[in-house]
Write an enzyme that holds these catalytic residues in place. Structure first.
Site, short mmCIF file in Angstrom:
data_model
loop_
_atom_site.label_atom_id
_atom_site.label_comp_id
_atom_site.label_asym_id
_atom_site.label_seq_id
_atom_site.Cartn_x
_atom_site.Cartn_y
_atom_site.Cartn_z
N THR A 216 0.86 -1.19 0.00
CA THR A 216 0.00 0.00 0.00
C THR A 216 0.89 1.23 0.00
O THR A 216 1.95 1.23 0.63
CB THR A 216 -0.88 0.00 1.27
OG1 THR A 216 -1.85 -1.02 1.14
CG2 THR A 216 -1.58 1.34 1.49
N ARG B 265 -14.98 -6.42 0.10
CA ARG B 265 -14.28 -5.91 1.28
C ARG B 265 -13.59 -4.56 0.98
O ARG B 265 -12.93 -4.39 -0.03
CB ARG B 265 -13.24 -6.93 1.73
CG ARG B 265 -12.43 -6.53 2.96
CD ARG B 265 -11.12 -5.90 2.62
NE ARG B 265 -10.29 -5.65 3.80
CZ ARG B 265 -9.18 -4.95 3.79
NH1 ARG B 265 -8.73 -4.44 2.66
NH2 ARG B 265 -8.48 -4.77 4.88
N GLY C 280 -11.02 -1.75 2.87
CA GLY C 280 -10.14 -1.60 4.02
C GLY C 280 -10.14 -0.18 4.57
O GLY C 280 -11.07 0.60 4.34
N ASP C 281 -9.08 0.14 5.28
CA ASP C 281 -8.99 1.46 5.91
C ASP C 281 -8.55 2.56 4.96
O ASP C 281 -8.81 3.74 5.21
CB ASP C 281 -7.97 1.39 7.07
CG ASP C 281 -6.58 0.99 6.56
OD1 ASP C 281 -6.48 0.00 5.80
OD2 ASP C 281 -5.61 1.68 6.90
N THR D 103 -0.74 2.21 6.78
CA THR D 103 -0.65 0.94 6.06
C THR D 103 -0.61 -0.20 7.06
O THR D 103 0.05 -0.08 8.10
CB THR D 103 0.57 0.88 5.13
OG1 THR D 103 0.64 -0.42 4.55
CG2 THR D 103 1.88 1.17 5.86
N GLY D 104 -1.32 -1.26 6.76
CA GLY D 104 -1.34 -2.39 7.69
C GLY D 104 -2.66 -3.13 7.57
O GLY D 104 -3.39 -2.96 6.58
N GLY E 226 -6.06 -3.51 7.63
CA GLY E 226 -7.04 -2.43 7.59
C GLY E 226 -8.16 -2.53 8.60
O GLY E 226 -8.64 -1.50 9.11
#
Ligand code: ASP
Length: 346
Positions: A212, A240, A242-243, A263-264, A266
């Site tokens: 990301t 889905r 994510g964040d 980043t990670g 989410g």
């Protein structure tokens, strides 16, 4: 009524090319009309990134692409361009590189496609734009900027976002253009692991997700801006999201505190509202950027077992880049023009 104005972006693209090769440090020393403090930090994803699993060639490719992107963004800022332009242009370099999980090189969904998310937020106006689950927009971060600048909305998703981008002249592409062999292998691995899991989903969190991308900047007008772009998580299902396109979770900016791109994993970043929480801690607790970012990434997230990291910048141009995973692709140019590029824990 919501027609996007391309003239300035086109002009910028040309400016960008001509500035591209100039060294960022040289800019800091040059006497130009833009002596105001500017700074930038970028990331290219966090996760189990360790030297032992890296070849020298791969490491050199990551390092040079990160350097190219951060120096390009910095050069635009030094030339007096707005923060959102620097964020978008730096991220576009990373979206174009197959090394990162954004644009070309995006991870695959369970069904073998790419569904891309991106967002941007301006800390001065508090305006924000995001797209989620888009498949045919070449540059999702450009689409997020479009939503921010030209629409009355903050987040558009799926077909509606694609139609809006097309109506406003953004480049449409076939989803297959985002394919890479490396990510296809990651999908196969994730699916094999998922088949072993009792609920068919539980262990999809593997090492296949990284890449990301994001950028945070302080521009010459004193505004801070954050942006993030991603393909999400390998083998993600059921639409889905994510964040990364969620304002407050993966991206946030507020001139009174800081600008953050995350980043990670989410789901954790959404539950803990990570980007906005870092800014709120600075604002309400009166703590430094470094303390606020560290308390969320290495405190809240570690406790919750949410892995990842952030890049963050404040109105003075201070930069923090904490992560709780093994590594995070990252680079910055500070207010003195000092360039850093790093991958692993120091
Ligand atoms: N945060 C992204 C997501 O959950 C993935 C990542 O940053 O690696 O979609």
């Amino acid at each position: 009524m919501f027609k996007y104005r391309f003239t300035s972006l086109k002009k910028l693209a040309i400016t960008g090319v001509s500035l591209f090769c100039l060294n960022a440090a040289a800019f800091a020393e040059s006497e130009d009309n833009h002596s105001a403090k500017v700074a930038i930090a970028i990331h290219g994803g966090a996760g189990t990134i360790v030297k032992s699993s890296m070849t020298p060639e791969k490491e050199a490719a990551y390092t040079s692409t990160l350097k190219q992107a951060v120096e390009h963004g910095y050069a635009l800022l030094k030339a007096g361009e707005k923060g959102e332009v620097a964020v978008v242009e730096a991220i576009k370099i990373l979206e174009t590189s197959p090394l990162f999980n954004a644009g070309i090189g995006a991870v695959y969904t369970f069904d073998g496609e790419h569904e891309l998310d991106a967002s941007i937020m301006h800390g001065g106006t508090k305006n924000a734009g995001a797209v989620a689950g888009v498949k045919t927009i070449r540059s999702p971060i450009e689409a997020a900027l479009l939503v921010m600048n030209a629409s009355p909305h903050v987040m558009l998703s799926g077909k509606g976002a694609e139609a809006y981008a097309a109506e406003n002249g953004l480049e449409q592409v076939d989803n297959r253009i985002f394919d890479t062999e490396f990510r296809k292998q990651a999908l196969d691995k994730a699916k094999a692991r998922m088949a072993q899991a009792s609920n068919g989903y539980g262990t999809q969190q593997g090492t296949e997700r990284f890449g990301t991308v994001g950028a945070v900047v302080l521009d010459s007008e004193g505004n801070i801006v954050a942006g993030t772009s991603t393909g999400g998580m390998t083998a993600k299902r059921y639409g889905r999201i994510g964040d990364s396109p969620v304002i407050g979770a993966g991206t946030y900016a507020d001139n009174e505190s800081c600008a953050v791109s995350a980043t990670g994993h989410g789901e954790y970043f959404i539950r803990y509202n990570v980007a906005a929480d870092i800014c709120a801690r600075m604002k309400y607790l009166g703590i430094s950027l470094a303390e606020a970012a560290d308390s969320v990434v290495n405190g809240v997230l570690v406790k919750a077992k949410g892995d990842g990291g952030v890049i963050a910048i404040d109105g003075q141009g201070n930069i923090a880049m904490p992560f709780n995973s093994k590594g995070m692709y990252r680079a910055s140019v500070d207010t003195d023009g000092h360039v850093t590029v790093a991958i692993y824990q120091d």
